[in-house]
Write an enzyme that holds these catalytic residues in place. Sequence first.
Site, PDB file in Angstrom:
ATOM      1  N   ARG A  36     -16.806 -40.023   1.811  1.00 34.23           N
ATOM      2  CA  ARG A  36     -16.163 -39.594   0.563  1.00 34.23           C
ATOM      3  C   ARG A  36     -17.120 -39.648  -0.623  1.00 34.23           C
ATOM      4  O   ARG A  36     -17.021 -38.823  -1.532  1.00 34.23           O
ATOM      5  CB  ARG A  36     -14.928 -40.461   0.296  1.00 34.23           C
ATOM      6  N   LYS A 219       4.885 -38.015  15.482  1.00 36.46           N
ATOM      7  CA  LYS A 219       6.292 -37.823  15.129  1.00 36.46           C
ATOM      8  C   LYS A 219       6.575 -36.491  14.456  1.00 36.46           C
ATOM      9  O   LYS A 219       5.850 -36.058  13.570  1.00 36.46           O
ATOM     10  CB  LYS A 219       6.751 -38.953  14.202  1.00 36.46           C
ATOM     11  N   GLY A 375      -6.061 -36.578   8.398  1.00 35.01           N
ATOM     12  CA  GLY A 375      -5.871 -37.749   9.233  1.00 35.01           C
ATOM     13  C   GLY A 375      -6.573 -37.811  10.564  1.00 35.01           C
ATOM     14  O   GLY A 375      -7.794 -37.694  10.656  1.00 35.01           O
ATOM     15  N   GLY A 398      -2.751 -36.761   3.245  1.00 27.94           N
ATOM     16  CA  GLY A 398      -1.443 -36.428   2.678  1.00 27.94           C
ATOM     17  C   GLY A 398      -1.468 -35.165   1.843  1.00 27.94           C
ATOM     18  O   GLY A 398      -0.543 -34.351   1.887  1.00 27.94           O
TER      19      GLY A 398
END
Length: 417
Positions: A36, A219, A375, A398
């Site tokens: 980053r 999920k 992710g 996100g």
Amino acid sequence: MQQFIDNYDFTGKKAIVRVDFNVPLNENFEITDDTRIRRAMPTLKKVLEKGGAVIIMSHLGRPKKVDPKFSLKHIVGRVSECLGVPVQFADDCQKADAQAAALKPGEALLLENLRYYAEEEGKPRGLAEDASDEEKKAAKAAVKASQKEFVKKLASYADCYINDAFGTAHRAHGSTALIADYFPNDKMFGYLMEGEIKAVDNVLKNGQHPITAIIGGSKVSSKLAVLENLVTKVDNLIIGGGMGYTFIKAEGGKIGTSLHEDELIPDAQKIMAIAKERGVNLSLSVETLVANDFSNDAETKLVPSHEIPDGWEGMDAGPKSLEKWREIILSSKTILWNGPVGVFEMPNFAKGTLQIAEDLAEATRNGAYTLVGGGDSVAAVTQMGYADKVSYVSTGGGAMLEAIEGKELPGVAAIRG
């Protein structure tokens, strides 16, 4: 009015730049992955090269108060190395007036962790668990009122504002959205933000057909909005990983003890119905590598995905599934991948995810546009050595998910508005 970093005249000006330096640190406060930091360097160096000074602001972790282990002082040395100039440090982001004023062209100042202040996120802290609704409302109003002063102080340090923190662009925080109002004619995206926004647009707005989305992970609940948006935009929708078993059960399949969400079966059926109605090829696993325990050393066997025996759990996509998906991937012009198709953290169940990475690399070589977003899929392509073999790897988990959902991100809207 939005400006562009390549056209902006930074001569003699101070730029306050929101970056995402939320890097992992070990117990000795050493950086274990500086990706980053390195990704933000082109933007910071551009300001310095064009005669400006930079005031760098970021968060680190999720501190609820001033906590030395979340101090950005731990990363000053690495930021200085990457930037090529000594980076000064302000140990309080709200008390850096003198240091900011003294900055000369070519110099850099890093502000202490923005999240030491509740005003950055705009949420009250330290409320008692049994606080009444009135007390909660009053605390929220107090933070919102002081947030304006917090943002005003940050803005006072500089002549222009650059947002280069895509990882926090989905948050309407002080430094990512509200501060832009103080620079109506002097606000812009950094190179990283610009690249992320273009990458999403290259898939969702300007993608060449056939467009394929590969959505994996554990999920359905975490990616329901993503699936609902993509099924209206793509030609092929590959659903793998743990979330695939909810869809397989929704089709009447037997899934053993595989991860699934019964309450989302109606949503899965709705998405499949929309795909059928729109002529979208929704592709589920046809063959699964199952195990009798959630362990790398468990006993395994290959079975049809709709016929997983009781006591067995789906752990990875089988060869027949991967061959079917490979054909889809290699016949596509635009491909988005978000989420692994197996338990890739365990070596014995990483083959499916590795195969997807290899297929994307081949598709890229053949001229397809490939975006790996968010992710675990980013971790997978990085660990497996394919990060530089696809068109773009997103840094924002996100934020990327919300962008794929079709939402306008507050940090993006603040610059464009």
